[in-house]
Structure formats: structure tokens, C-alpha cells
Design a protein around this motif. Structure first.
Motif, PDB file in Angstrom:
ATOM      1  N   ILE A 114      52.539 -32.747  10.767  1.00  0.00           N
ATOM      2  CA  ILE A 114      53.736 -32.088  11.298  1.00  0.00           C
ATOM      3  C   ILE A 114      53.622 -30.581  11.128  1.00  0.00           C
ATOM      4  O   ILE A 114      53.924 -29.814  12.046  1.00  0.00           O
ATOM      5  CB  ILE A 114      55.009 -32.626  10.592  1.00  0.00           C
ATOM      6  N   GLN A 115      53.179 -30.164   9.962  1.00  0.00           N
ATOM      7  CA  GLN A 115      53.048 -28.731   9.717  1.00  0.00           C
ATOM      8  C   GLN A 115      52.024 -28.111  10.658  1.00  0.00           C
ATOM      9  O   GLN A 115      52.253 -27.035  11.211  1.00  0.00           O
ATOM     10  CB  GLN A 115      52.646 -28.485   8.267  1.00  0.00           C
ATOM     11  N   MET A 116      50.908 -28.785  10.867  1.00  0.00           N
ATOM     12  CA  MET A 116      49.878 -28.248  11.754  1.00  0.00           C
ATOM     13  C   MET A 116      50.369 -28.167  13.191  1.00  0.00           C
ATOM     14  O   MET A 116      50.040 -27.233  13.911  1.00  0.00           O
ATOM     15  CB  MET A 116      48.604 -29.094  11.651  1.00  0.00           C
TER      16      MET A 116
ATOM     17  N   THR B 279      48.859 -20.951  14.128  1.00  0.00           N
ATOM     18  CA  THR B 279      47.462 -20.829  13.747  1.00  0.00           C
ATOM     19  C   THR B 279      47.148 -21.747  12.570  1.00  0.00           C
ATOM     20  O   THR B 279      47.973 -21.905  11.677  1.00  0.00           O
ATOM     21  CB  THR B 279      47.091 -19.378  13.388  1.00  0.00           C
ATOM     22  N   ARG B 280      45.986 -22.325  12.559  1.00  0.00           N
ATOM     23  CA  ARG B 280      45.587 -23.223  11.484  1.00  0.00           C
ATOM     24  C   ARG B 280      45.140 -22.438  10.260  1.00  0.00           C
ATOM     25  O   ARG B 280      44.928 -22.996   9.208  1.00  0.00           O
ATOM     26  CB  ARG B 280      44.441 -24.141  11.928  1.00  0.00           C
ATOM     27  N   LYS B 281      44.947 -21.140  10.408  1.00  0.00           N
ATOM     28  CA  LYS B 281      44.487 -20.303   9.298  1.00  0.00           C
ATOM     29  C   LYS B 281      45.663 -19.721   8.514  1.00  0.00           C
ATOM     30  O   LYS B 281      45.518 -18.801   7.747  1.00  0.00           O
ATOM     31  CB  LYS B 281      43.604 -19.155   9.819  1.00  0.00           C
TER      32      LYS B 281
ATOM     33  N   LEU C 109      42.032 -35.034  11.253  1.00  0.00           N
ATOM     34  CA  LEU C 109      43.264 -34.517  11.851  1.00  0.00           C
ATOM     35  C   LEU C 109      43.104 -33.041  12.197  1.00  0.00           C
ATOM     36  O   LEU C 109      43.451 -32.606  13.294  1.00  0.00           O
ATOM     37  CB  LEU C 109      44.430 -34.704  10.880  1.00  0.00           C
ATOM     38  N   TYR C 110      42.570 -32.277  11.272  1.00  0.00           N
ATOM     39  CA  TYR C 110      42.362 -30.846  11.482  1.00  0.00           C
ATOM     40  C   TYR C 110      41.443 -30.606  12.678  1.00  0.00           C
ATOM     41  O   TYR C 110      41.740 -29.785  13.541  1.00  0.00           O
ATOM     42  CB  TYR C 110      41.774 -30.229  10.211  1.00  0.00           C
ATOM     43  N   GLU C 111      40.334 -31.344  12.743  1.00  0.00           N
ATOM     44  CA  GLU C 111      39.392 -31.198  13.855  1.00  0.00           C
ATOM     45  C   GLU C 111      40.038 -31.573  15.182  1.00  0.00           C
ATOM     46  O   GLU C 111      39.835 -30.899  16.194  1.00  0.00           O
ATOM     47  CB  GLU C 111      38.152 -32.062  13.622  1.00  0.00           C
ATOM     48  N   ALA C 112      40.829 -32.648  15.193  1.00  0.00           N
ATOM     49  CA  ALA C 112      41.484 -33.074  16.427  1.00  0.00           C
ATOM     50  C   ALA C 112      42.474 -32.020  16.918  1.00  0.00           C
ATOM     51  O   ALA C 112      42.539 -31.733  18.122  1.00  0.00           O
ATOM     52  CB  ALA C 112      42.228 -34.393  16.200  1.00  0.00           C
TER      53      ALA C 112
ATOM     54  N   THR D  87      40.493 -29.027  18.308  1.00  0.00           N
ATOM     55  CA  THR D  87      39.960 -29.349  19.632  1.00  0.00           C
ATOM     56  C   THR D  87      41.072 -29.289  20.677  1.00  0.00           C
ATOM     57  O   THR D  87      40.868 -28.788  21.779  1.00  0.00           O
ATOM     58  CB  THR D  87      39.312 -30.745  19.613  1.00  0.00           C
ATOM     59  N   LYS D  88      42.224 -29.768  20.313  1.00  0.00           N
ATOM     60  CA  LYS D  88      43.379 -29.762  21.222  1.00  0.00           C
ATOM     61  C   LYS D  88      43.794 -28.335  21.586  1.00  0.00           C
ATOM     62  O   LYS D  88      44.206 -28.077  22.715  1.00  0.00           O
ATOM     63  CB  LYS D  88      44.545 -30.493  20.547  1.00  0.00           C
ATOM     64  N   GLU D  89      43.651 -27.389  20.648  1.00  0.00           N
ATOM     65  CA  GLU D  89      44.029 -26.008  20.890  1.00  0.00           C
ATOM     66  C   GLU D  89      43.088 -25.331  21.874  1.00  0.00           C
ATOM     67  O   GLU D  89      43.484 -24.432  22.584  1.00  0.00           O
ATOM     68  CB  GLU D  89      43.984 -25.212  19.579  1.00  0.00           C
ATOM     69  N   GLU D  90      41.828 -25.747  21.891  1.00  0.00           N
ATOM     70  CA  GLU D  90      40.806 -25.084  22.720  1.00  0.00           C
ATOM     71  C   GLU D  90      40.944 -25.392  24.177  1.00  0.00           C
ATOM     72  O   GLU D  90      41.601 -26.074  24.730  1.00  0.00           O
ATOM     73  CB  GLU D  90      39.404 -25.456  22.248  1.00  0.00           C
TER      74      GLU D  90
END
Length: 96
Positions: free
Chosen positions: A31-33, A38-40, A87-90, A93-96
Motif C-alpha cells: 500500500i505504501q509503495m 518514488t520508491r527511493k 513486490l518491489y521489482e513488480a 517494472t510497472k512504473e517504467e
């Protein structure tokens, strides 16, 4: 009920509760992501670190008290770490 049955029941309950906690952490981070631009973000990193530290301490307690075997505790932590990485990788990838 024999003492061994009680111990098995407690072990199963401890394992189930730890798995529920791991699931909650995954949902919280997902949820937070989803809501961060930004993920950073330092906030994301702080929440993740805090949640993982708390979870690892709970697992350590369960292992030290004999409620969960050491191997099962390590497995719970590694599965959560792996699921969070997926989850982070998915989401990356979704952002790109």
C-alpha cells in the motif's frame, strides 16, 4: 490433553501468528509503495526497516522460547524478504 499436544498447539499458533504478521507487513509495504511517487523515499525505507526489525525480533523471541524451530523462523524471514523484493521489482517494472 498431554503436554506434548499443548506444545504442538502453541508451536502451530506461534507459526500461524508470525505468518499473519508477515502477511500484514507485505500488505502495508504494498500500500505504501502504491501511494509513493518514488520508491527511493526515506519514509518507505524507514517503515520497511522498522517493520522488518520488529518482525525479526518477534521471530527471534519465538525461536528462543522454543515455540518455533530456528529453521522455520529463518524461513519465515527469508520468505518475507523475498516476497518484498518481488513486490518491489513488480512495482518498479510497472512504473517504467
Amino acid at each position: 490433553m498431554a503436554a506434548s499436544d499443548t506444545k504442538i498447539d502453541l508451536n502451530e499458533k506461534a507459526q500461524r501468528l508470525l505468518q499473519e504478521d508477515a502477511d500484514k507487513i507485505e500488505k502495508l509495504i504494498a500500500i505504501q509503495m502504491e501511494n509513493l511517487t518514488t520508491r527511493k523515499c526515506p519514509l518507505y525505507e524507514e517503515v520497511l526497516d522498522t517493520q522488518m526489525y520488529g518482525f525479526s525480533r518477534a521471530v527471534d523471541f519465538a525461536v528462543r522460547t522454543g515455540l518455533v524451530e530456528e529453521g522455520a523462523g529463518k524461513l519465515l524471514i527469508s520468505q518475507l524478504e523475498r516476497n518484498l523484493a518481488i513486490l518491489y521489482e513488480a512495482l518498479e517494472t510497472k512504473e517504467e
